[in-house]
Structure formats: structure tokens, C-alpha cells
Design a protein around this motif. Structure first.
Motif, PDB file in Angstrom:
ATOM      1  N   ALA A  64     -57.790 -40.155  21.196  1.00 24.23           N
ATOM      2  CA  ALA A  64     -57.200 -38.824  21.204  1.00 24.23           C
ATOM      3  C   ALA A  64     -55.852 -38.835  21.915  1.00 24.23           C
ATOM      4  O   ALA A  64     -54.895 -38.189  21.468  1.00 24.23           O
ATOM      5  CB  ALA A  64     -58.157 -37.834  21.869  1.00 24.23           C
ATOM      6  N   ARG A  65     -55.766 -39.568  23.035  1.00 24.72           N
ATOM      7  CA  ARG A  65     -54.476 -39.633  23.745  1.00 24.72           C
ATOM      8  C   ARG A  65     -53.420 -40.287  22.868  1.00 24.72           C
ATOM      9  O   ARG A  65     -52.253 -39.902  22.896  1.00 24.72           O
ATOM     10  CB  ARG A  65     -54.632 -40.414  25.054  1.00 24.72           C
ATOM     11  N   ALA A  66     -53.811 -41.308  22.102  1.00 22.39           N
ATOM     12  CA  ALA A  66     -52.837 -41.982  21.236  1.00 22.39           C
ATOM     13  C   ALA A  66     -52.289 -41.027  20.184  1.00 22.39           C
ATOM     14  O   ALA A  66     -51.086 -41.029  19.884  1.00 22.39           O
ATOM     15  CB  ALA A  66     -53.486 -43.200  20.576  1.00 22.39           C
ATOM     16  N   ARG A  84     -48.191 -38.026  19.648  1.00 25.30           N
ATOM     17  CA  ARG A  84     -47.401 -37.676  18.472  1.00 25.30           C
ATOM     18  C   ARG A  84     -46.648 -38.881  17.915  1.00 25.30           C
ATOM     19  O   ARG A  84     -45.423 -38.978  17.977  1.00 25.30           O
ATOM     20  CB  ARG A  84     -46.419 -36.546  18.795  1.00 25.30           C
ATOM     21  N   PRO A  85     -47.400 -39.816  17.345  1.00 27.36           N
ATOM     22  CA  PRO A  85     -46.731 -40.966  16.720  1.00 27.36           C
ATOM     23  C   PRO A  85     -45.917 -40.513  15.509  1.00 27.36           C
ATOM     24  O   PRO A  85     -46.147 -39.438  14.934  1.00 27.36           O
ATOM     25  CB  PRO A  85     -47.895 -41.873  16.329  1.00 27.36           C
ATOM     26  N   ALA A  86     -45.001 -41.351  15.112  1.00 23.36           N
ATOM     27  CA  ALA A  86     -44.108 -41.003  13.994  1.00 23.36           C
ATOM     28  C   ALA A  86     -44.905 -40.834  12.708  1.00 23.36           C
ATOM     29  O   ALA A  86     -45.814 -41.620  12.407  1.00 23.36           O
ATOM     30  CB  ALA A  86     -43.043 -42.094  13.830  1.00 23.36           C
ATOM     31  N   LEU A  96     -64.067 -30.573  21.729  1.00 26.21           N
ATOM     32  CA  LEU A  96     -62.935 -30.117  22.538  1.00 26.21           C
ATOM     33  C   LEU A  96     -61.782 -31.110  22.508  1.00 26.21           C
ATOM     34  O   LEU A  96     -60.632 -30.744  22.714  1.00 26.21           O
ATOM     35  CB  LEU A  96     -63.384 -29.886  23.986  1.00 26.21           C
ATOM     36  N   GLN A  97     -62.099 -32.413  22.281  1.00 29.65           N
ATOM     37  CA  GLN A  97     -61.051 -33.430  22.211  1.00 29.65           C
ATOM     38  C   GLN A  97     -60.474 -33.562  20.816  1.00 29.65           C
ATOM     39  O   GLN A  97     -59.590 -34.394  20.581  1.00 29.65           O
ATOM     40  CB  GLN A  97     -61.601 -34.788  22.653  1.00 29.65           C
ATOM     41  N   ALA A  98     -60.975 -32.766  19.860  1.00 28.47           N
ATOM     42  CA  ALA A  98     -60.498 -32.888  18.478  1.00 28.47           C
ATOM     43  C   ALA A  98     -59.015 -32.570  18.415  1.00 28.47           C
ATOM     44  O   ALA A  98     -58.532 -31.600  19.007  1.00 28.47           O
ATOM     45  CB  ALA A  98     -61.287 -31.960  17.570  1.00 28.47           C
ATOM     46  N   VAL A  99     -58.282 -33.406  17.667  1.00 29.65           N
ATOM     47  CA  VAL A  99     -56.841 -33.259  17.531  1.00 29.65           C
ATOM     48  C   VAL A  99     -56.564 -32.363  16.317  1.00 29.65           C
ATOM     49  O   VAL A  99     -57.148 -32.548  15.236  1.00 29.65           O
ATOM     50  CB  VAL A  99     -56.168 -34.623  17.349  1.00 29.65           C
ATOM     51  N   LEU A 100     -55.696 -31.371  16.473  1.00 28.17           N
ATOM     52  CA  LEU A 100     -55.393 -30.406  15.410  1.00 28.17           C
ATOM     53  C   LEU A 100     -54.329 -30.966  14.484  1.00 28.17           C
ATOM     54  O   LEU A 100     -53.235 -31.362  14.947  1.00 28.17           O
ATOM     55  CB  LEU A 100     -54.918 -29.088  16.022  1.00 28.17           C
ATOM     56  N   VAL A 101     -54.648 -31.035  13.175  1.00 35.01           N
ATOM     57  CA  VAL A 101     -53.676 -31.446  12.157  1.00 35.01           C
ATOM     58  C   VAL A 101     -53.702 -30.382  11.054  1.00 35.01           C
ATOM     59  O   VAL A 101     -54.682 -29.656  10.876  1.00 35.01           O
ATOM     60  CB  VAL A 101     -54.015 -32.830  11.582  1.00 35.01           C
ATOM     61  N   VAL A 102     -52.608 -30.287  10.293  1.00 35.99           N
ATOM     62  CA  VAL A 102     -52.472 -29.171   9.336  1.00 35.99           C
ATOM     63  C   VAL A 102     -53.329 -29.356   8.100  1.00 35.99           C
ATOM     64  O   VAL A 102     -53.811 -28.380   7.527  1.00 35.99           O
ATOM     65  CB  VAL A 102     -50.991 -28.990   8.974  1.00 35.99           C
ATOM     66  N   ASP A 103     -53.519 -30.625   7.658  1.00 34.30           N
ATOM     67  CA  ASP A 103     -54.259 -30.803   6.402  1.00 34.30           C
ATOM     68  C   ASP A 103     -54.938 -32.157   6.414  1.00 34.30           C
ATOM     69  O   ASP A 103     -54.818 -32.952   7.380  1.00 34.30           O
ATOM     70  CB  ASP A 103     -53.324 -30.671   5.205  1.00 34.30           C
ATOM     71  N   GLY A 104     -55.606 -32.471   5.305  1.00 35.14           N
ATOM     72  CA  GLY A 104     -56.350 -33.718   5.186  1.00 35.14           C
ATOM     73  C   GLY A 104     -55.440 -34.929   5.145  1.00 35.14           C
ATOM     74  O   GLY A 104     -55.807 -36.015   5.616  1.00 35.14           O
ATOM     75  N   GLN A 105     -54.234 -34.792   4.572  1.00 36.43           N
ATOM     76  CA  GLN A 105     -53.313 -35.927   4.504  1.00 36.43           C
ATOM     77  C   GLN A 105     -52.912 -36.382   5.908  1.00 36.43           C
ATOM     78  O   GLN A 105     -52.880 -37.581   6.210  1.00 36.43           O
ATOM     79  CB  GLN A 105     -52.064 -35.517   3.702  1.00 36.43           C
ATOM     80  N   GLN A 106     -52.631 -35.401   6.780  1.00 37.28           N
ATOM     81  CA  GLN A 106     -52.296 -35.750   8.172  1.00 37.28           C
ATOM     82  C   GLN A 106     -53.488 -36.376   8.868  1.00 37.28           C
ATOM     83  O   GLN A 106     -53.349 -37.308   9.671  1.00 37.28           O
ATOM     84  CB  GLN A 106     -51.831 -34.492   8.923  1.00 37.28           C
ATOM     85  N   ALA A 107     -54.685 -35.882   8.582  1.00 30.03           N
ATOM     86  CA  ALA A 107     -55.885 -36.473   9.199  1.00 30.03           C
ATOM     87  C   ALA A 107     -56.053 -37.905   8.760  1.00 30.03           C
ATOM     88  O   ALA A 107     -56.405 -38.803   9.557  1.00 30.03           O
ATOM     89  CB  ALA A 107     -57.110 -35.636   8.836  1.00 30.03           C
ATOM     90  N   LEU A 108     -55.783 -38.161   7.415  1.00 31.79           N
ATOM     91  CA  LEU A 108     -55.914 -39.527   6.915  1.00 31.79           C
ATOM     92  C   LEU A 108     -54.898 -40.451   7.576  1.00 31.79           C
ATOM     93  O   LEU A 108     -55.225 -41.583   7.968  1.00 31.79           O
ATOM     94  CB  LEU A 108     -55.716 -39.506   5.380  1.00 31.79           C
ATOM     95  N   GLU A 139     -56.800 -47.040  13.272  1.00 36.82           N
ATOM     96  CA  GLU A 139     -57.337 -48.321  12.831  1.00 36.82           C
ATOM     97  C   GLU A 139     -56.311 -49.433  13.009  1.00 36.82           C
ATOM     98  O   GLU A 139     -56.641 -50.546  13.437  1.00 36.82           O
ATOM     99  CB  GLU A 139     -57.738 -48.205  11.350  1.00 36.82           C
ATOM    100  N   GLU A 140     -55.054 -49.142  12.686  1.00 37.02           N
ATOM    101  CA  GLU A 140     -54.034 -50.189  12.772  1.00 37.02           C
ATOM    102  C   GLU A 140     -53.665 -50.513  14.223  1.00 37.02           C
ATOM    103  O   GLU A 140     -53.445 -51.661  14.577  1.00 37.02           O
ATOM    104  CB  GLU A 140     -52.785 -49.742  12.006  1.00 37.02           C
ATOM    105  N   SER A 141     -53.571 -49.490  15.056  1.00 39.59           N
ATOM    106  CA  SER A 141     -53.166 -49.714  16.453  1.00 39.59           C
ATOM    107  C   SER A 141     -54.307 -50.179  17.341  1.00 39.59           C
ATOM    108  O   SER A 141     -54.084 -50.726  18.422  1.00 39.59           O
ATOM    109  CB  SER A 141     -52.566 -48.426  17.037  1.00 39.59           C
ATOM    110  N   GLY A 142     -55.580 -49.977  16.907  1.00 35.98           N
ATOM    111  CA  GLY A 142     -56.720 -50.357  17.744  1.00 35.98           C
ATOM    112  C   GLY A 142     -56.844 -49.502  18.986  1.00 35.98           C
ATOM    113  O   GLY A 142     -57.352 -49.954  20.008  1.00 35.98           O
ATOM    114  N   ALA A 143     -56.350 -48.248  18.931  1.00 37.31           N
ATOM    115  CA  ALA A 143     -56.366 -47.379  20.112  1.00 37.31           C
ATOM    116  C   ALA A 143     -57.719 -46.735  20.336  1.00 37.31           C
ATOM    117  O   ALA A 143     -57.905 -46.036  21.330  1.00 37.31           O
ATOM    118  CB  ALA A 143     -55.303 -46.295  19.961  1.00 37.31           C
ATOM    119  N   GLY A 144     -58.678 -46.920  19.447  1.00 34.66           N
ATOM    120  CA  GLY A 144     -59.980 -46.313  19.637  1.00 34.66           C
ATOM    121  C   GLY A 144     -60.272 -45.269  18.553  1.00 34.66           C
ATOM    122  O   GLY A 144     -59.604 -45.197  17.523  1.00 34.66           O
ATOM    123  N   ARG A 145     -61.296 -44.450  18.820  1.00 38.06           N
ATOM    124  CA  ARG A 145     -61.699 -43.420  17.859  1.00 38.06           C
ATOM    125  C   ARG A 145     -61.243 -42.046  18.354  1.00 38.06           C
ATOM    126  O   ARG A 145     -61.045 -41.853  19.561  1.00 38.06           O
ATOM    127  CB  ARG A 145     -63.221 -43.423  17.687  1.00 38.06           C
TER     128      ARG A 145
END
Length: 931
Positions: free
Chosen positions: A263-265, A269-271, A301-313, A320-326
Motif C-alpha cells: 500500500a505504501r508503494a 504515486r508511481p508513474a 482501510l488500507q485499500a488504495v483508491l483508483v478511478v477504474d479497473g485499468q488503474q487497478a490493473l 508484481e514487477e517491483s516486489g513491493a508486496g500485496r
């Protein structure tokens, strides 16, 4: 049968005889081996003796050669010394002749000097007598002149006194009139000052009362201001602490420190990913329902807010690529889930339910509706037991307690722990509200402080004005009292002045009368003294001529005496030098004779030593020859003994082989005899045969042997038992004959073991005794060292203060645990300096510190004498004075030998030795004893 038995007995007898011969040969072998060992030991001793005699012979040869060399050196040295004797005798004779000649001249010069001294003393006596007469006359004239001058002065003084007395009478009359006028003026001033004093005292009392009231009013205002200021400080401290806590919480919230790594990753706000925040950033609740909301919503409560499914994907692929966790992502455009209508109905009807969880928190922000629709809802109860009761009554429904326990279907959760995502935000809101309130209270407190301080300043200003007025009134009162005192003193002074003027007027009249009488007396005395002065002047002139003649005669006699003394001193110096030279030559000649005699004595000693070494060498070579002969002879005996031992051993080996053959033959005969016995009595004597066979083989009876048989032995076949018996017999044969000396050898070994045990015990006891002695010595040494260290350290500090005029000094051990091996650190602090190591001091300070330590040791254990080599060289005069005073206190118990160039140090010496060099290369010792 009889023949076989006879053969068996004959073989047994022959076997016993052979064994007896074997034992006899073994005894002979032991004797031969003992003799061989003795011969070998003797051979070793002789070998050592040969080596010792050879070494001694070589040593004697080397010593003889060294003796001859030293004799040759002594001969050359003696010839050189004898060659130096004749020139030395000639020079000594010349010095003796010079000494006799100088002593004759010295006697003549002493007689001339004595006569000149007597003449000078006689002339000096006459001169002293003439000078005494002249001095007496001069003193009489001086006394007369003094008396004459005194009379003239007295006449002038008396005339002046008469004139002054007349003038004083006129002046005193005028002063008396002026004094009366001053007394009237002073009385009027005194009356005026008393009136001013009374008015000033009344004003001072009134102003003091007013200042006391103003001071009390200012103190009260100050106390109120201090109380309000403490209240403001408390509020300020609370505000600062709360502001720091708020900053920490805001940093935690801003950095999402409590979130999972994934969640912190995403919240970073990555590019390429449009993150709208987190659910916890939009949810607000009070402290009573905070644990319930956090427990039920949990990871949502830790869920990250995104506008749509594409942003979630994209967010999931990034994790997965960065290995920062779930991480969980909440899609704001996702379809809304319909609420369960049962929850609202049950919340209204069920008394155990406090309400729905969605009613206990608020969702803020532009996406509040979407977030609230995405979050699940539950029933809020007080206890987990209530949740179980609700589930039994209405079926499986999500429930949560105020303590954070959840029950959903068949799953119940509870216990300590939790993410605590809402608490920081709640605390931030509470802190913001409290900070605003604290700011308001702080402004009010500062206003009250300012008002109280202003009131206090006004009261203090009023008190200060009153104090100034009081001070002015006091100054006025002091001035009035001073004027009154001055007026009283002036009145008293005028009274005293009037009395003095009356007394002076009476005295002036009396002095004027006495002066007239005294003037007449002085005129007569002056005329008589003038006549006496003229006669004394004439006598002084005649005495001056006589003194001049006597002084000329004295100077002439003293010149002659000085010349005679100078000649005498020169002759004495030359005589002393010649005598010293003669003594030196005599000492040199005696030294040469002593060296020649010593050389002769050493040469004779070397001759004797050479003869002794030659005799010793001859004896060593003789003993060497004897030892070599004995060694050669004993070598032959040893070789013969070794041959004898080998022969006996070879013989024993042959007899052993023959004995084994006889034993085997004896066994075969016994076996054959047993077979014959069995064959003869096969039918009826089996038992007798077994008894005899058992008796002969096992040495026990048949019944006893039968009793010892086990069940296994009884079940075994006869052929197997016979094989076992044969095997045991062969084993006995291989063991060989019995060692008849084993008991004796065991006894000897036991005695040696006892001897070595006793010796070992003695060594152990000695080591233990030595350890105890070492420990006792160490303990005593530590006690004495510690006592000496403490006493010397105390004396060191005291003496340091005396020599430096103050300061501190001390000794410290570098290793307190092992004081006997520890080093000692010397610390010194002269007056006006800091405590430091002695190596950091100046040269003079180091010298005084070392002297302090030396004298401290002497005070603990005085030494019979002590040599101090220029220890006062780096000291100034003041320090040398303290050093000298310390030496004077110690010289009663220690004899000091000082090498010094300081006059102050030389002044305390009982005996002084100086080294001088009147002639180049020739030093002389000069001694002076003061006691």
C-alpha cells in the motif's frame, strides 16, 4: 599297561628334572644379566670419568698457557716501572733541596716581617694616642660650640618669645570679642534647626505609611501575575507538547507508516498510476467506536483508491514487477453493492444491538458515496456474547463489539493488536481542536499577566516616587540634624575657645615677665663661652700637627710591614707548592715500589699457579690413563658377560623347545594310558576312569565337576567336549611354564611403588609448603608496601605544600589489584595551576617535586647519608630558601653531601670543600669547617 604306566612315570620324572634344570638356568641368566648391568653402569662411570679428566687436562693446559702469557706481561711491566724509578729519584732530590733552601729563606723572611710588624704596631699606637688626644680636644670644642650656639639660640628664642607674648596679648583681646559674637549667632541657628527637625520627622512618618500601602499593593499584583504566568507556562508547555505530538501524527499519516509495504508503494504515486488516496484517509469516527470500525473494516482501510479497473490493473502489475508486496485497491467506478435490509430492521428491533456500524463513522471527500457503498456494514453490540445471542436469534449476521471483537457467520475474531489506522487521524483532529482552545486560553492568560504586571508596575512606580520623596525627606532630616549637631559642636567649641583664650592671655603675661629675666642670664653665659672657644682653637692646631707627624711614621712602618708580609706570603706559597710537589713525587715513588712489589708478588703467584696447574694436569693425565685402561678392561668383561648372557638365553631357548617336546610326549603317553584304561575297563569301570581323568585333568572330584556342569554341557555330545578339552590343553601349553619369580618381582615392584609414592608425597608437601611461604611473603610484602605507600604519600603532600607554599600532590597506583608489580603515577598541582602529571611541569617544579618525594621517603625511613648533586640548580632564590629550611630539619637524622653552586645552600653546611685550579691541569682541594 604296566609298561605304558612306567613309561609315563619316567617321562614325567624326566619332565620335572628338565623343568628344574630350566629354573636353575633362568636363575643363572638373571645373575648374568645383573652382572652385565653392573658392568655397563661401571663402564658408563668410567666413560664419564675419562671425559671429565680430559676436560680438566685441557683446562689446565689453557690455564698454564695463560699463566705464561701473564708472567711475560708482568716482566715487561716491572722493567718499565724500574726504569721510571731513577728519574723520579733525581727529581725528588731536587725538590728536597729546593724545599730546604726555601725553608731557610722563609725563616729569614718571617723574622724580618715580625720586626716590621712590631715597628708598624708601635707607630700605630703612637698615632692612635695622638688621634685620641686630638679627638678629645675636638669633641670638647664641638661641645663648646654647641653650647655657644644653644646660648645664642636661647637668647634669640627668649627675645622672640617676649615679642610674641606682647603681640599675643593684643590678638587675644580681639579674638575674645569675636568669640562672643559667634556664640550669639550659633544660638539663633540652633533654635531654627530644631523647628525644621520636627517638621521633617512628621513628613517622613506620613510618606512611610503611604509607601508601605503602595508596596503591599504592588506585591499582591506581582503574586497574581506570577500565578497567571505559571498558568500560562503550563498552557504553553501543554501546547508545545501537543504540537509536537500533532506533528508526529501528521508525519505518520502523511508517510502512511502504519500501512503494509505494498500500500505504501502505491500511495507513493508511481508513474502511470492515478492514486486518489486510501480509504483510511476518508473515514472518521469517535474514540468510542474507533476499535470497532478498525476491527471490522480491517484491511479495507488500507485499500488504495483508483478511478477504474485499468488503474487497478496497472497497480497490481506494478506491485508484481517491483516486489513491493500485496495491496488492496478500491475501484471508484465499480457497481455499488445493495445494503442488507435485515441489518436496519434488526438494529431497530433487537435490544442487544446498539445500531449499525455504518452509522458510527463518517466518510469525507469527493468520493465519499462510492467509498461508503463499497464498505461492508455490521451490527454493533456491547459484548461478543451478545453477538452470539443475536446470531442464534436471527441467523448468521456480521457483528462487532465496541472492544473490537467480530463475529461473522462461523468466524469469531478478537484479542489484542490491530493496525490502528484511524487513531492517528482522530488524535490529529482532537489535537487541532485542543490547540485552538489552548491558544485562546494562552492569550487570556497572557492578557491577565500583562494586566497584573501593569498594576504591579503602577504600584511599584508609586512606591518608588514615595521612596524618592522619603529619601529626600530623610536627606533633609539628616541635613537638619547635621546642622543642629554642627551648631551644638560650634557652641561647645566657642566655649572651649573662650576658656583657652583666657588661659593663653594669662600665660602670655607670665611669659613676657620670665623672658626679661632669662635674657640677662644668657648674655653673661655667652661672654664666658666665647673666651673658652678661643683657647680650645689654639690647642686643636698644635694637636693636628702632632697627629700628622705620627700618621706619616705609621704609614711608612705599615708599608715596610706589608712588603715583608708579601715576600713572606710568596715564600710560603712557593714552599707549600714545593712541599706538595715533593709529597706527590714521594707518593709516586711509593706507588711505583708498591706496583713493582705487587708485580713481583703476582709473578711469584703465577709461578706457583703454573706449578699447581702442571701438577694437576699430570694427575689428570695419570687418572685419565688409569680410567682408559679400566674402561678397556671393563669393556672386555662387558663383552664377555654379554656373550655369556646370549649363550644362556640360547641354551634356555633350546631347553624350552626340548621341554615342550617332552610335555607333548608326556601328554601323548597320558592319552594312550587313558585309552588303555578305557579299553580294559570299558564295561564296568567307566565311572572310575572318568573320576581319575577328571581328577588328573581338572584337579577336582567327579561329583564336584558334575555339579559345575551346566545344562548346555550336559546336552553336548562327548566328541564336542573332548575337542573343547583338547583346545584348553593346547592353550595351557602355549602359555608356557609358570614364572616362579613372579611373586618376588611383584614384591620388589610394590616396594618401589611405595618408595616412589613417599617421594611424590614429599614433593607435593614441599610444593604446598613453598606455596604457603610465597603467599605469606606476598601478604607481608603487600601489607608493608601499602603501609609505606600511605605514609610516604601523606608526607609527600605535606612537604610539597611546604616547598611550593601551597598546592597539592599525591601518588597513585596504576594497578590496585597487583600492588607489588604496579607502577606509581606522581600527580602534582603547584599553586595556581591545574592538577597534572609531573612530566608536564617545568624544570624547577620537577626538581622541587622530586625533592618532596625524596624527603617524604626519608621521613618514613631515614637513610644514614644522602648525596644530592646540584638539585638546587633549576631553583630560584625563594625556592632555594625553602629547600634549605627543609634540609635543616632533616640533617639531624641524615648526613647530606651536597654538590652545589648556590651560596644560600653553602651557608647551612657544617663543612665546605672547594676545588680550585691555581695552575693549569693541577687542581687543589680547599676545606673549611664552620663548627
Amino acid at each position: 599297561m604296566t609298561e605304558e604306566s612306567g613309561r609315563e612315570q619316567a617321562v614325567a620324572l624326566a619332565l620335572q628334572t628338565e623343568e628344574a634344570h630350566m629354573e636353575a638356568r633362568r636363575g643363572a641368566l638373571y645373575d648374568a644379566e645383573g652382572m652385565l648391568e653392573q658392568a655397563r653402569a661401571r663402564l658408563s662411570e668410567l666413560t664419564l670419568a675419562v671425559d671429565r679428566h680430559q676436560g680438566r687436562s685441557g683446562y689446565c693446559r689453557e690455564q698454564i698457557e695463560d699463566t705464561e702469557r701473564r708472567r711475560a706481561e708482568l716482566g715487561g711491566e716491572e722493567e718499565e716501572l724500574r726504569a721510571r724509578v731513577a728519574p723520579l729519584d733525581g727529581e725528588l732530590a731536587d725538590r728536597r733541596e729546593d724545599e730546604v733552601r726555601l725553608r731557610t729563606r722563609l725563616s729569614q723572611a718571617e723574622e724580618e716581617a715580625r720586626r716590621a710588624e712590631e715597628t708598624a704596631q708601635s707607630a700605630a699606637g703612637r698615632e692612635r694616642r695622638e688621634e685620641d688626644d686630638q679627638e678629645a680636644a675636638r669633641e670638647a670644642q664641638v661641645v663648646l660650640l654647641g653650647r655657644l650656639a644653644a646660648l645664642q639660640n636661647a637668647r634669640s628664642s627668649v627675645a622672640g618669645n617676649a615679642e610674641r607674648a606682647a603681640a599675643d596679648l593684643v590678638k587675644l583681646a580681639a579674638e575674645l570679642e569675636e568669640t562672643e559674637r559667634d556664640r550669639a549667632r550659633v544660638e539663633s541657628l540652633r533654635a531654627e534647626a530644631r523647628g525644621r527637625e520636627e517638621s521633617a520627622e512628621h513628613l517622613l512618618a506620613h510618606l512611610g505609611a503611604e509607601r508601605q500601602v503602595a508596596a503591599e499593593r504592588g506585591a499582591g499584583a506581582r503574586r497574581q501575575a506570577a500565578g497567571h504566568e505559571r498558568e500560562a507556562d503550563a498552557l504553553q508547555s501543554e501546547r508545545d507538547g501537543l504540537a509536537g505530538r500533532q506533528a508526529s501524527l501528521e508525519e505518520i499519516v502523511a508517510t502512511h507508516a502504519a500501512y503494509d509495504e505494498g500500500a505504501r508503494a502505491l500511495l507513493a504515486r508511481p508513474a502511470g498510476i492515478e492514486v486518489q488516496g486510501a480509504v483510511a484517509d476518508t473515514v472518521e469516527t469517535d474514540s468510542a467506536h474507533e476499535r470497532a470500525v478498525e476491527a471490522f473494516l480491517g484491511e479495507r482501510l488500507q485499500a488504495v483508491l483508483v478511478v477504474d479497473g485499468q488503474q487497478a490493473l496497472q497497480g497490481v502489475r506494478f506491485l508484481e514487477e517491483s516486489g513491493a508486496g500485496r495491496a488492496a485497491l478500491l475501484l471508484l467506478d465499480a457497481p455499488r453493492t445493495a445494503e442488507d435490509p435485515r441489518l436496519a430492521e434488526i438494529a431497530r428491533r433487537e435490544p442487544l444491538v446498539r445500531g449499525r456500524l455504518s452509522e458510527r463513522y463518517r466518510v469525507t471527500g469527493p468520493h465519499a458515496a462510492a467509498i461508503r457503498a463499497a464498505l461492508p456494514d455490521a451490527l454493533v453490540v456491547d459484548r461478543l456474547e451478545d453477538a452470539l445471542a443475536v446470531a442464534r436469534a436471527h441467523g448468521p449476521l456480521p457483528c462487532v463489539t465496541l472492544a473490537g471483537e467480530t463475529f461473522d457467520g462461523a468466524v469469531a475474531e478478537g484479542g489484542r493488536g490491530g493496525t490502528g489506522l484511524l487513531a492517528p487521524r482522530r488524535e490529529i483532529r482532537e489535537a487541532t481542536a485542543r490547540l485552538a482552545e489552548l491558544e485562546r486560553l494562552l492569550k487570556q492568560a497572557h492578557a491577565r499577566v500583562e494586566a497584573d504586571a501593569a498594576a504591579a508596575r503602577a504600584a511599584e512606580d508609586e512606591a518608588a516616587i514615595l521612596a524618592e520623596r522619603i529619601h529626600a525627606a530623610e536627606k533633609e532630616l539628616v541635613a537638619v540634624r547635621h546642622d543642629l549637631t554642627a551648631a551644638d559642636e560650634e557652641a561647645a567649641r566657642l566655649r572651649r575657645k573662650a576658656a583657652v583664650l583666657d588661659a593663653e592671655r594669662s600665660q602670655a603675661e607670665q611669659e613676657r615677665g620670665r623672658a626679661a629675666v632669662r635674657l640677662a642670664e644668657l648674655e653673661a653665659a655667652l661672654r664666658a663661652a666665647e673666651a673658652e672657644r678661643e683657647s680650645g682653637t689654639a690647642r686643636l692646631a698644635s694637636l693636628g700637627a702632632a697627629v700628622a707627624a705620627a700618621r706619616a711614621a705609621t704609614e711608612s712602618a705599615q708599608a715596610a710591614s706589608s712588603e715583608a708580609r708579601s715576600v713572606l706570603a710568596g715564600l710560603r706559597e712557593r714552599a707549600a707548592a714545593v712541599e706538595a710537589d715533593r709529597c706527590r713525587l714521594e707518593d709516586d715513588r711509593r706507588e711505583l715500589e708498591a706496583r713493582i712489589a705487587a708485580g713481583a708478588s703476582r709473578a711469584a703467584e703465577l709461578v706457583r699457579r703454573g706449578e699447581e696447574l702442571a701438577a694437576e694436569r699430570a694427575a689428570s693425565e695419570r687418572l685419565l690413563a688409569l680410567a682408559l685402561a679400566d674402561r678397556d678392561r671393563l669393556g672386555g668383561d662387558t663383552a664377555a658377560a654379554e656373550d655369556r648372557v646370549r649363550e644362556i638365553r640360547n641354551e634356555l631357548e633350546g631347553r624350552e623347545q626340548a621341554l615342550k617336546e617332552r610335555r607333548r610326549e608326556h601328554g601323548m603317553l597320558r592319552d594312550a594310558l587313558a585309552e588303555l584304561e578305557v579299553a580294559r575297563a570299558r564295561t564296568g569301570s567307566d565311572l572310575d576312569h572318568l573320576v581319575r581323568d577328571c581328577q588328573q585333568t581338572a584337579g577336582t572330584g567327579a561329583a564336584e565337576a558334575a555339579a559345575r556342569l551346566s545344562d548346555e554341557d550336559r546336552a553336548a555330545e562327548g566328541s564336542a567336549l573332548e575337542g573343547r578339552v583338547q583346545e584348553l590343553r593346547e592353550k595351557l601349553d602355549r602359555m608356557g611354564p609358570v614364572n616362579v619369580l613372579a611373586v618376588e618381582q611383584a614384591r620388589e615392584l610394590e616396594e618401589r611403588h611405595r618408595f616412589l609414592t613417599v617421594q611424590r608425597q614429599d614433593l607435593v608437601d614441599s610444593i604446598a609448603e613453598m606455596d604457603r611461604a610465597i603467599k605469606s611473603i606476598d601478604r607481608t610484602s603487600k601489607e608493608r608496601f601499602r603501609e609505606a605507600f600511605q605514609v610516604i604519600n601523606r608526607h609527600f603532600g605535606e612537604i610539597f605544600k611546604q616547598l611550593f607554599g601551597g598546592g597539592t600532590a599525591g601518588l597513585s597506583l596504576l594497578d590496585e589489584e597487583d600492588i607489588l608489580e604496579s607502577g606509581i603515577d606522581v600527580m602534582a598541582q603547584p599553586p595556581g595551576k591545574r592538577l597534572q602529571n609531573v612530566m608536564l611541569l617545568s624544570g624547577g617544579e620537577k626538581a622541587l617535586t622530586a625533592i618532596s618525594l625524596l624527603f617524604a621517603i626519608f621521613q618514613y625511613k631515614p637513610s644514614p647519608f644522602c648525596i644530592l648533586d646540584e638539585v638546587d640548580a633549576p631553583l630560584d632564590d625563594a625556592n632555594i630558601g625553602r629547600f634549605v629550611r627543609m634540609l635543616e630539619g632533616l640533617k639531624d637524622q641524615t648526613q647530606f653531601v651536597l654538590i652545589t653552586h648556590s651560596r644560600k645552600t653553602m651557608e647551612i653546611a657544617d663543612q665546605l670543600y672547594g676545588v680550585t685550579m691555581e695552575e693549569p691541569g693541577v687542581s687543589k682541594l680547599v676545606s673549611v669547617r664552620f663548627s
